[in-house]
Design a protein around this motif. Structure first.
Motif, short mmCIF file in Angstrom:
data_model
loop_
_atom_site.label_atom_id
_atom_site.label_comp_id
_atom_site.label_asym_id
_atom_site.label_seq_id
_atom_site.Cartn_x
_atom_site.Cartn_y
_atom_site.Cartn_z
N VAL A 60 1.14 -8.68 -9.69
CA VAL A 60 1.25 -9.44 -10.93
C VAL A 60 1.84 -8.60 -12.06
N GLY A 61 2.38 -7.44 -11.71
CA GLY A 61 3.09 -6.63 -12.69
C GLY A 61 2.27 -5.63 -13.48
N HIS A 62 1.04 -5.41 -13.11
CA HIS A 62 0.18 -4.43 -13.81
C HIS A 62 0.29 -3.08 -13.10
N THR A 63 1.49 -2.50 -13.11
CA THR A 63 1.73 -1.31 -12.28
C THR A 63 0.97 -0.06 -12.71
N PRO A 64 0.80 0.24 -14.01
CA PRO A 64 0.04 1.47 -14.32
C PRO A 64 -1.39 1.42 -13.76
N GLU A 65 -2.06 0.29 -13.95
CA GLU A 65 -3.41 0.13 -13.42
C GLU A 65 -3.39 0.11 -11.89
N ALA A 66 -2.37 -0.53 -11.32
CA ALA A 66 -2.23 -0.58 -9.86
C ALA A 66 -2.11 0.83 -9.29
N LEU A 67 -1.26 1.64 -9.92
CA LEU A 67 -1.07 3.01 -9.44
C LEU A 67 -2.37 3.81 -9.48
N ASP A 83 2.15 2.00 0.56
CA ASP A 83 1.90 1.13 -0.59
C ASP A 83 2.07 1.88 -1.91
N LEU A 84 1.62 3.12 -1.94
CA LEU A 84 1.77 3.92 -3.15
C LEU A 84 3.24 4.09 -3.51
N ALA A 85 4.06 4.46 -2.54
CA ALA A 85 5.49 4.64 -2.80
C ALA A 85 6.13 3.32 -3.25
N ARG A 86 5.72 2.23 -2.65
CA ARG A 86 6.27 0.91 -3.03
C ARG A 86 5.98 0.60 -4.50
N VAL A 87 4.76 0.89 -4.95
CA VAL A 87 4.40 0.61 -6.34
C VAL A 87 5.02 1.65 -7.28
N GLU A 88 5.16 2.88 -6.83
CA GLU A 88 5.86 3.88 -7.65
C GLU A 88 7.30 3.44 -7.90
N LEU A 89 7.94 2.89 -6.90
CA LEU A 89 9.30 2.36 -7.08
C LEU A 89 9.30 1.25 -8.13
N GLN A 90 8.35 0.36 -8.02
CA GLN A 90 8.23 -0.75 -8.96
C GLN A 90 8.04 -0.24 -10.38
N ARG A 137 -7.35 0.16 -2.54
CA ARG A 137 -5.95 -0.08 -2.17
C ARG A 137 -5.59 -1.54 -2.35
N LEU A 138 -6.43 -2.42 -1.84
CA LEU A 138 -6.15 -3.86 -1.94
C LEU A 138 -6.06 -4.30 -3.40
N TYR A 139 -6.98 -3.86 -4.21
CA TYR A 139 -7.00 -4.25 -5.61
C TYR A 139 -5.77 -3.69 -6.33
N GLY A 140 -5.44 -2.45 -6.06
CA GLY A 140 -4.24 -1.86 -6.66
C GLY A 140 -2.99 -2.62 -6.29
N PHE A 141 -2.86 -2.97 -5.02
CA PHE A 141 -1.67 -3.69 -4.57
C PHE A 141 -1.62 -5.09 -5.20
N ALA A 142 -2.76 -5.72 -5.36
CA ALA A 142 -2.81 -7.04 -6.01
C ALA A 142 -2.41 -6.93 -7.47
N ALA A 182 -1.12 -14.32 -8.34
CA ALA A 182 -2.22 -14.51 -9.31
C ALA A 182 -3.49 -14.97 -8.60
N TYR A 183 -3.34 -15.88 -7.65
CA TYR A 183 -4.48 -16.34 -6.86
C TYR A 183 -5.04 -15.20 -6.02
N ALA A 184 -4.14 -14.46 -5.37
CA ALA A 184 -4.57 -13.33 -4.54
C ALA A 184 -5.33 -12.31 -5.38
N LEU A 185 -4.87 -12.06 -6.60
CA LEU A 185 -5.56 -11.10 -7.46
C LEU A 185 -6.99 -11.55 -7.74
N ARG A 186 -7.19 -12.82 -8.00
CA ARG A 186 -8.56 -13.31 -8.27
C ARG A 186 -9.47 -13.06 -7.08
#
Length: 194
Positions: free
Chosen positions: A63-70, A97-104, A54-59, A23-27
């Motif tokens: 925090v579990g916001h995967t559709p927006e992250a993708l 990173d994309l594959a990692r978040v797609e898995l999530q 990329r950084l913002y998507g991974f952040a 959460a801190y990292a996202l801010r």
């Protein structure tokens, strides 16, 4: 605003990406993202904006916001491909990173395809005994496991584990996690054996 202030904010974002509470990292990363986009006039092909995506998507994924992250990570991958080409190291690392978040997000088949492409690219640029290669191989192992390719995942995880022991050490959290994942697969495989 001085250009180096945007660079410094991006460096801070990179520093907190894996070292702080998500959460801190996202801010911090969101602030870096917004300032970078503003400073470079929302030019999606600018390398700093591509990295900020990329950084913002991974952040967001952290925090579990995967559709927006993708959406952000896919934008970064697509822009990196358009600007630097498919053989560029950046394209491969971003696909990891994309594959990692797609898995999530449960997109297992897409994650497998992207992790394979990422590993091929990373393998062309990184030493096969490096942390960077082990990270890409680990994501492919996760995708293989998620799609039912247990033996292939097990083979990859053995390599990942040995590489992590050499690169980050046997007591590092990533090494311990890889060891636990491999042990679990081996136990499940043994339990299914006649």
């Amino acid at each position: 605003e001085h250009p180096e202030s945007v660079t410094a904010l991006m460096m801070l974002a990179l520093a907190v990406q894996h070292s702080r509470d998500p959460a801190y990292a996202l801010r911090i990363i969101e602030q870096a993202y917004r300032r970078t986009v503003q400073y470079y006039h929302n030019d999606p092909s600018h390398p700093r904006i591509i990295e900020a995506e990329r950084l913002y998507g991974f952040a967001l994924a952290g925090v579990g916001h995967t559709p927006e992250a993708l959406a952000h990570i896919r934008t970064a991958v697509n822009q990196a491909l358009a600007v630097f080409g498919s053989n560029c190291r950046m394209s491969g690392l971003y696909k990891v990173d994309l594959a990692r978040v797609e898995l999530q997000h449960g997109e297992f088949e897409q994650a497998l395809a992207d992790s394979r492409a990422a590993l091929e690219n990373v393998g062309a640029h990184a030493d096969k005994n490096s942390f960077r290669y082990a990270d890409a191989l680990s994501v492919r192992a996760d995708a293989l496991l998620a799609t039912g390719h247990r033996q292939d995942a097990q083979r990859d995880l053995r390599v990942v584990l040995e590489t992590l022991k050499r690169t980050v050490g046997p007591t590092h959290a990533l090494t311990i996690a890889a060891s636990g994942k491999l042990a679990l697969i081996e136990l499940r495989t043994a339990a299914r054996a006649p």
